[in-house]
Design an enzyme around this catalytic site. Structure first.
Site, PDB file in Angstrom:
ATOM      1  N   PHE A 123       0.880  -1.171   0.000  1.00 40.61           N
ATOM      2  CA  PHE A 123       0.000   0.000   0.000  1.00 40.61           C
ATOM      3  C   PHE A 123       0.914   1.216   0.000  1.00 40.61           C
ATOM      4  O   PHE A 123       1.527   1.540   1.019  1.00 40.61           O
ATOM      5  CB  PHE A 123      -0.852  -0.065   1.262  1.00 40.61           C
ATOM      6  CG  PHE A 123      -1.707   1.136   1.569  1.00 40.61           C
ATOM      7  CD1 PHE A 123      -2.969   1.265   1.007  1.00 40.61           C
ATOM      8  CD2 PHE A 123      -1.274   2.107   2.470  1.00 40.61           C
ATOM      9  CE1 PHE A 123      -3.782   2.346   1.338  1.00 40.61           C
ATOM     10  CE2 PHE A 123      -2.083   3.186   2.803  1.00 40.61           C
ATOM     11  CZ  PHE A 123      -3.336   3.309   2.229  1.00 40.61           C
ATOM     12  N   ALA A 130       6.629  13.311   1.640  1.00 43.09           N
ATOM     13  CA  ALA A 130       5.230  13.488   2.063  1.00 43.09           C
ATOM     14  C   ALA A 130       4.762  12.267   2.841  1.00 43.09           C
ATOM     15  O   ALA A 130       4.510  11.214   2.268  1.00 43.09           O
ATOM     16  CB  ALA A 130       4.328  13.714   0.856  1.00 43.09           C
ATOM     17  N   GLY A 131       4.696  12.426   4.163  1.00 42.51           N
ATOM     18  CA  GLY A 131       4.225  11.328   5.015  1.00 42.51           C
ATOM     19  C   GLY A 131       2.892  11.689   5.636  1.00 42.51           C
ATOM     20  O   GLY A 131       1.833  11.410   5.075  1.00 42.51           O
ATOM     21  N   ILE A 157       7.195   1.207   2.500  1.00 43.19           N
ATOM     22  CA  ILE A 157       5.983   0.458   2.149  1.00 43.19           C
ATOM     23  C   ILE A 157       6.111  -1.001   2.611  1.00 43.19           C
ATOM     24  O   ILE A 157       6.985  -1.740   2.163  1.00 43.19           O
ATOM     25  CB  ILE A 157       5.696   0.545   0.632  1.00 43.19           C
ATOM     26  CG1 ILE A 157       5.737   2.008   0.168  1.00 43.19           C
ATOM     27  CG2 ILE A 157       4.342  -0.094   0.325  1.00 43.19           C
ATOM     28  CD1 ILE A 157       4.878   2.987   0.967  1.00 43.19           C
ATOM     29  N   THR A 158       5.231  -1.386   3.516  1.00 47.08           N
ATOM     30  CA  THR A 158       5.254  -2.722   4.124  1.00 47.08           C
ATOM     31  C   THR A 158       4.859  -3.793   3.105  1.00 47.08           C
ATOM     32  O   THR A 158       3.928  -3.588   2.316  1.00 47.08           O
ATOM     33  CB  THR A 158       4.297  -2.759   5.334  1.00 47.08           C
ATOM     34  OG1 THR A 158       4.697  -1.741   6.247  1.00 47.08           O
ATOM     35  CG2 THR A 158       4.350  -4.114   6.051  1.00 47.08           C
ATOM     36  N   GLN A 339      12.358  -2.320  32.599  1.00 45.67           N
ATOM     37  CA  GLN A 339      12.826  -1.876  33.918  1.00 45.67           C
ATOM     38  C   GLN A 339      12.774  -3.025  34.931  1.00 45.67           C
ATOM     39  O   GLN A 339      13.712  -3.238  35.691  1.00 45.67           O
ATOM     40  CB  GLN A 339      11.958  -0.703  34.396  1.00 45.67           C
ATOM     41  CG  GLN A 339      12.529   0.039  35.582  1.00 45.67           C
ATOM     42  CD  GLN A 339      13.823   0.764  35.236  1.00 45.67           C
ATOM     43  OE1 GLN A 339      14.089   1.066  34.080  1.00 45.67           O
ATOM     44  NE2 GLN A 339      14.654   1.019  36.234  1.00 45.67           N
ATOM     45  N   GLU A 366       1.014   4.505  10.112  1.00 48.30           N
ATOM     46  CA  GLU A 366      -0.422   4.712   9.861  1.00 48.30           C
ATOM     47  C   GLU A 366      -0.960   5.918  10.619  1.00 48.30           C
ATOM     48  O   GLU A 366      -2.035   5.886  11.209  1.00 48.30           O
ATOM     49  CB  GLU A 366      -1.230   3.440  10.164  1.00 48.30           C
ATOM     50  CG  GLU A 366      -0.739   2.301   9.293  1.00 48.30           C
ATOM     51  CD  GLU A 366      -1.750   1.195   9.073  1.00 48.30           C
ATOM     52  OE1 GLU A 366      -2.961   1.448   9.175  1.00 48.30           O
ATOM     53  OE2 GLU A 366      -1.315   0.076   8.786  1.00 48.30           O
ATOM     54  N   GLU A 370       0.664  12.530  16.668  1.00 44.59           N
ATOM     55  CA  GLU A 370       0.182  13.899  16.434  1.00 44.59           C
ATOM     56  C   GLU A 370      -0.987  13.878  15.452  1.00 44.59           C
ATOM     57  O   GLU A 370      -1.987  14.585  15.632  1.00 44.59           O
ATOM     58  CB  GLU A 370       1.326  14.774  15.888  1.00 44.59           C
ATOM     59  CG  GLU A 370       2.448  15.047  16.901  1.00 44.59           C
ATOM     60  CD  GLU A 370       3.345  13.830  17.165  1.00 44.59           C
ATOM     61  OE1 GLU A 370       3.414  12.935  16.295  1.00 44.59           O
ATOM     62  OE2 GLU A 370       3.966  13.766  18.240  1.00 44.59           O
TER      63      GLU A 370
HETATM   64  C1  LIG Z   1       8.238   0.270   9.478  1.00 47.75           C
HETATM   65  C2  LIG Z   1       7.325   1.206   8.764  1.00 47.75           C
HETATM   66  C3  LIG Z   1       6.319   0.705   7.934  1.00 47.75           C
HETATM   67  C4  LIG Z   1       5.496   1.586   7.205  1.00 47.75           C
HETATM   68  N1  LIG Z   1       4.570   1.070   6.325  1.00 47.75           N
HETATM   69  C5  LIG Z   1       3.910   1.921   5.479  1.00 47.75           C
HETATM   70  C6  LIG Z   1       3.064   1.413   4.439  1.00 47.75           C
HETATM   71  O1  LIG Z   1       2.857   0.213   4.319  1.00 47.75           O
HETATM   72  N2  LIG Z   1       2.488   2.298   3.584  1.00 47.75           N
HETATM   73  C7  LIG Z   1       2.682   3.635   3.692  1.00 47.75           C
HETATM   74  O2  LIG Z   1       2.155   4.370   2.875  1.00 47.75           O
HETATM   75  N3  LIG Z   1       3.470   4.153   4.676  1.00 47.75           N
HETATM   76  C8  LIG Z   1       4.092   3.329   5.564  1.00 47.75           C
HETATM   77  N4  LIG Z   1       4.911   3.846   6.549  1.00 47.75           N
HETATM   78  C9  LIG Z   1       5.108   5.281   6.620  1.00 47.75           C
HETATM   79  C10 LIG Z   1       4.430   5.942   7.804  1.00 47.75           C
HETATM   80  O3  LIG Z   1       3.040   5.894   7.652  1.00 47.75           O
HETATM   81  C11 LIG Z   1       4.961   7.380   7.887  1.00 47.75           C
HETATM   82  O4  LIG Z   1       6.313   7.297   8.307  1.00 47.75           O
HETATM   83  C12 LIG Z   1       4.158   8.233   8.817  1.00 47.75           C
HETATM   84  O5  LIG Z   1       2.884   8.468   8.299  1.00 47.75           O
HETATM   85  C13 LIG Z   1       4.837   9.565   9.129  1.00 47.75           C
HETATM   86  O6  LIG Z   1       5.241  10.215   7.967  1.00 47.75           O
HETATM   87  P1  LIG Z   1       6.749  10.815   7.838  1.00 47.75           P
HETATM   88  O7  LIG Z   1       7.654   9.688   8.165  1.00 47.75           O
HETATM   89  O8  LIG Z   1       6.874  11.421   6.520  1.00 47.75           O
HETATM   90  O9  LIG Z   1       6.855  11.883   8.961  1.00 47.75           O
HETATM   91  P2  LIG Z   1       6.428  13.419   8.838  1.00 47.75           P
HETATM   92  O10 LIG Z   1       5.077  13.514   8.277  1.00 47.75           O
HETATM   93  O11 LIG Z   1       7.510  14.169   8.162  1.00 47.75           O
HETATM   94  O12 LIG Z   1       6.365  13.818  10.353  1.00 47.75           O
HETATM   95  C14 LIG Z   1       7.498  14.233  11.152  1.00 47.75           C
HETATM   96  C15 LIG Z   1       6.985  14.697  12.508  1.00 47.75           C
HETATM   97  O13 LIG Z   1       6.163  15.814  12.359  1.00 47.75           O
HETATM   98  C16 LIG Z   1       4.913  15.622  12.946  1.00 47.75           C
HETATM   99  N5  LIG Z   1       3.861  16.321  12.206  1.00 47.75           N
HETATM  100  C17 LIG Z   1       3.596  16.294  10.879  1.00 47.75           C
HETATM  101  N6  LIG Z   1       2.524  17.034  10.610  1.00 47.75           N
HETATM  102  C18 LIG Z   1       2.092  17.547  11.781  1.00 47.75           C
HETATM  103  C19 LIG Z   1       1.022  18.425  12.138  1.00 47.75           C
HETATM  104  N7  LIG Z   1       0.139  18.870  11.251  1.00 47.75           N
HETATM  105  N8  LIG Z   1       0.881  18.752  13.446  1.00 47.75           N
HETATM  106  C20 LIG Z   1       1.746  18.308  14.368  1.00 47.75           C
HETATM  107  N9  LIG Z   1       2.775  17.470  14.079  1.00 47.75           N
HETATM  108  C21 LIG Z   1       2.947  17.109  12.792  1.00 47.75           C
HETATM  109  C22 LIG Z   1       4.716  14.122  12.877  1.00 47.75           C
HETATM  110  O14 LIG Z   1       3.742  13.697  13.803  1.00 47.75           O
HETATM  111  C23 LIG Z   1       6.094  13.643  13.175  1.00 47.75           C
HETATM  112  O15 LIG Z   1       6.292  13.633  14.546  1.00 47.75           O
HETATM  113  C24 LIG Z   1       5.677   2.976   7.330  1.00 47.75           C
HETATM  114  C25 LIG Z   1       6.664   3.472   8.197  1.00 47.75           C
HETATM  115  C26 LIG Z   1       7.486   2.609   8.896  1.00 47.75           C
HETATM  116  C27 LIG Z   1       8.551   3.192   9.775  1.00 47.75           C
END
Ligand SMILES: Cc1cc2nc3c(=O)[nH]c(=O)nc-3n(C[C@H](O)[C@H](O)[C@H](O)COP(=O)(O)OP(=O)(O)OC[C@H]3O[C@@H](n4cnc5c(N)ncnc54)[C@H](O)[C@@H]3O)c2cc1C
Lengths: 386, 256
Positions: A123, A130-131, A157-158, A339, A366, A370
């Site tokens: 997925f 863009a996360g 992407i898992t 601990q 997912e 935040e």
């Molecule tokens: C092991 C693993 C498996 C994953 N599997 C999938 C998958 O199968 N498919 C998929 O699509 N993605 C997957 N992900 C991605 C995951 O969903 C994203 O890493 C996550 O959504 C955060 O996005 P980012 O890493 O870009 O962080 P960012 O969006 O850059 O966030 C960085 C920090 O800023 C904070 N932040 C961002 N916006 C705001 C706001 N508006 N207000 C306050 N704080 C904010 C965040 O909470 C975070 O603390 C996976 C990640 C990992 C580590």
């Protein structure tokens, strides 16, 4: 709300527990050390029917309720997060969108192999830039002469780069809508399509036996009918999928908390210091009591969100709450568990060390903590004027 | 052909057993009930013959209402139907074996598998009593099975003293007691669990099956093993310690 388990649900919980303790527990440490995804164990889980739990029976799924599905994820996570992740991602993120939004032909083409666990499906929402802000995706797809041409990249992407992965659902920008906003659509991209490459991401701190991949699209062409559902609905589909997905992640938090607590209680009762069991020092006993309470509360909240979903009520807010609460519960319990283990808790030989690492993902994947708070805050009306 | 399997619901071996106040039973409150582990090999053995012999597999349990859970587990693993035999009053191995034998005969089963013993009372009698009542041959502690080419009998391996393997040829009908290592029991699959809901599970009364037969043994009292006594510490110089140790092992414990 009625969350009493049916005899079948009790039986499936027991079956998954026996399987997890019998097959996953002995394999976990080596898989984690070698950072290896196990095709064999994944397909065994498929044979047990864990890979298409909620999908319709006519496509090889079991057509079961959400609670049955969550019990499976919970029990797997109680023993090994990585395998719970494989199952949760595959069911809700891999199978889910195709089963819910796919055409008849797409369902017939992909679901039987996916529901049996012979093949996996990814997925692809998150991109390198863009996360949380997934609406800002940059991967593009343009339609010409009955073919989509995709360019861009996805990350984290898992299940997307195993030897049994059949492809991924990919969110792409397919144009701009009337109001000038990006139009998002989802495309199904099979593995092996020319220009489409995947690469397993190594050196993860957690979920080390789950496959996490980068996806690259270099002029990748797929036929027009590889569009999932309706053009322009991609972002909605992804968000709806994540609402369900969050329940799976929440179940991982609940199961992980339970596993860490079970280990901590057993250890603290048997470990002696100053002539008494470590559990019997009041400070520690209170910690364990708090863990037990948190887990009960987490379970009640998650099962309620699940009941809302199965009863056809809105459940987005409760799903966000459950995900956030279960993730925090696992973090707290895993912390106490390490601990209580003292120095041994820092050794990978003791599963609590792994639970401590794995807990962190649940606060990020997912939707970060935040983002869950954003979802809740929006639903309780914080951002509307009085 | 019909194959019967006998299963018993027993406390999980990790359960800490607590006796009831009158000492006639165990406190069931915190007991986790499971299928007797040896019976899992019996279920698996039957299921492996289900296809090759086009057999219907019928699973029997004599036990209280909760034994239904164990029967459902067997159905989820793949057995075709289940029979629970209800006993109003506790039965000994003799009466249990008699009741099961009558139920088996009525069901038309020609081959019966069971665990070599149940891990709760470890009596290991029921299979032999069933066979005796039915006038069928019984081979127990089977660790290998092969059905004859013509499907008219079965070869059973059983370990005997000194590492010797006894090979027994049996025709049908027969009763076979299964040991660990005979096979790897399957986990019930999720579809199996769902299908089990639809499978017939009937109940019979032991008094209807037993006619005039009544138990020979009446349980009076359970007692838990005594707490392990404290260890004995031997002190002194090495020669003296060795002498004391030999004395103790030879004269008191009598192991050397
Ligand atoms: C092991 C693993 C498996 C994953 N599997 C999938 C998958 O199968 N498919 C998929 O699509 N993605 C997957 N992900 C991605 C995951 O969903 C994203 O890493 C996550 O959504 C955060 O996005 P980012 O890493 O870009 O962080 P960012 O969006 O850059 O966030 C960085 C920090 O800023 C904070 N932040 C961002 N916006 C705001 C706001 N508006 N207000 C306050 N704080 C904010 C965040 O909470 C975070 O603390 C996976 C990640 C990992 C580590």
């Amino acid at each position: 709300m009625d969350c009493a388990l049916t005899p079948e649900q009790q039986q499936l919980r027991q079956m998954v527990r026996d399987f997890a303790e019998g097959e996953l527990a002995p394999a976990a440490e080596a898989l984690e050390r070698e950072e290896r995804f196990s095709t064999e164990l994944t397909q065994k889980m498929g044979e047990l029917g864990l890979m298409g739990v909620m999908a319709p029976q006519q496509y090889g799924g079991l057509g079961l309720d959400t609670l049955s599905y969550l019990l499976i994820v919970e029990e797997l996570a109680r023993v090994h997060a990585s395998h719970a992740a494989t199952v949760a991602a595959h069911n809700t993120l891999g199978v889910g969108p195709i089963a819910r939004f796919g055409s008849e032909a797409q369902k017939e083409c992909y679901l039987p192999d996916l529901c049996s666990g012979r093949r996996l499906w990814g997925f692809g929402l998150t991109e390198p830039d863009a996360g949380s802000d997934a609406g800002n995706s940059r991967t593009t797809a343009s339609l010409r002469d009955g073919q989509w041409t995709i360019n861009g990249a996805k990350i984290f992407i898992t299940n997307a780069a195993t030897t049994i992965t059949a492809g991924s659902t990919v969110q792409c920008v397919t144009g701009t809508d009337a109001s000038g906003r990006k139009e998002m659509s989802c495309l199904l991209v099979p593995q092996g399509t020319p220009g489409f490459t995947t690469r397993t991401m190594k050196r993860k701190m957690l979920w080390r036996a789950s496959n996490t991949a980068e996806l690259f699209f270099d002029n990748v062409r797929v036929p027009e009918d590889h569009l999932l559902g309706t053009r322009g609905m991609g972002y909605k589909y992804m968000l709806q999928t994540l609402d369900s997905g969050r329940l799976g992640i929440a179940a991982m938090g609940l199961g992980g908390a339970q596993g860490a607590y079970d280990a901590a209680l057993a250890y603290a009762k048997s470990r002696k210091a100053f002539g008494q069991s470590v559990a019997s020092f009041q400070g520690n006993a209170f910690k364990l009591a708090d863990c037990a309470m948190q887990i009960e509360a987490a379970r009640a909240l998650l099962y309620k969100a699940c009941w809302l979903k199965d009863a056809g009520h809105p459940f987005g807010k409760e799903a966000a709450m459950a995900k956030l609460f279960c993730a925090q519960t696992m973090k707290l319990v895993a912390d106490h568990a390490v601990q209580l283990h003292g120095g041994y808790g820092c050794m990978e030989e003791y599963p609590v060390a792994r639970f401590y690492r794995d807990a962190k993902l649940l606060e990020i994947g997912e939707g970060t903590n935040e983002v869950q708070r954003l979802v809740i805050a929006r639903q309780i009306g914080c951002f509307e004027s009085a | 052909m019909k194959i019967g399997v006998l299963v018993k619901q027993v406390p999980d071996t990790a359960t800490k057993i607590v006796l009831t106040a009158n000492g006639r039973g165990i406190e069931e409150g915190n007991v986790k009930w499971v299928m007797n582990p040896y019976d899992e090999y019996a279920v698996e053995a039957a299921l492996r013959l289900q296809g090759p012999l086009s057999a219907e597999v019928v699973v029997f349990s004599l036990g209280p209402a909760r034994a239904v859970e164990t029967l459902r587990m067997a159905l989820a693993m793949g057995c075709d139907r289940a029979v629970r035999i209800h006993a109003e009053t506790p039965l000994d191995a003799f009466a249990t074996g008699n009741a099961l034998a009558v139920a088996i005969a009525a069901s038309g089963c020609e081959l019966v598998f069971g665990g070599k013993q149940a891990v709760d009372d470890d009596a290991g009698q029921v299979l032999q009593i069933v066979a005796e009542v039915l006038h069928w041959p019984v081979v127990s502690v089977a660790n290998q099975l092969h059905v004859h080419a013509g499907n008219d009998g079965i070869t059973v391996h059983r370990p005997a003293a000194g590492g010797v393997t006894e090979v027994v040829e049996l025709g049908f009908p027969a009763v076979i007691g299964c040991d660990k290592g005979l096979n790897t029991p399957r986990y019930p699959s999720l579809p199996g669990i769902m299908k089990a809901k639809q499978k017939p599970l009937t109940e019979q009364q032991s008094r209807d099956l037993l006619g005039g037969v009544s138990p020979h043994v009446v349980l009076q009292q359970f007692s838990l093993p005594p707490d392990r006594p404290a260890g004995r510490k031997i002190t002194g110089d090495p020669e003296n310690v060795a002498q004391q140790l030999v004395d103790w092992l030879h004269n008191e414990i009598k192991v050397i």
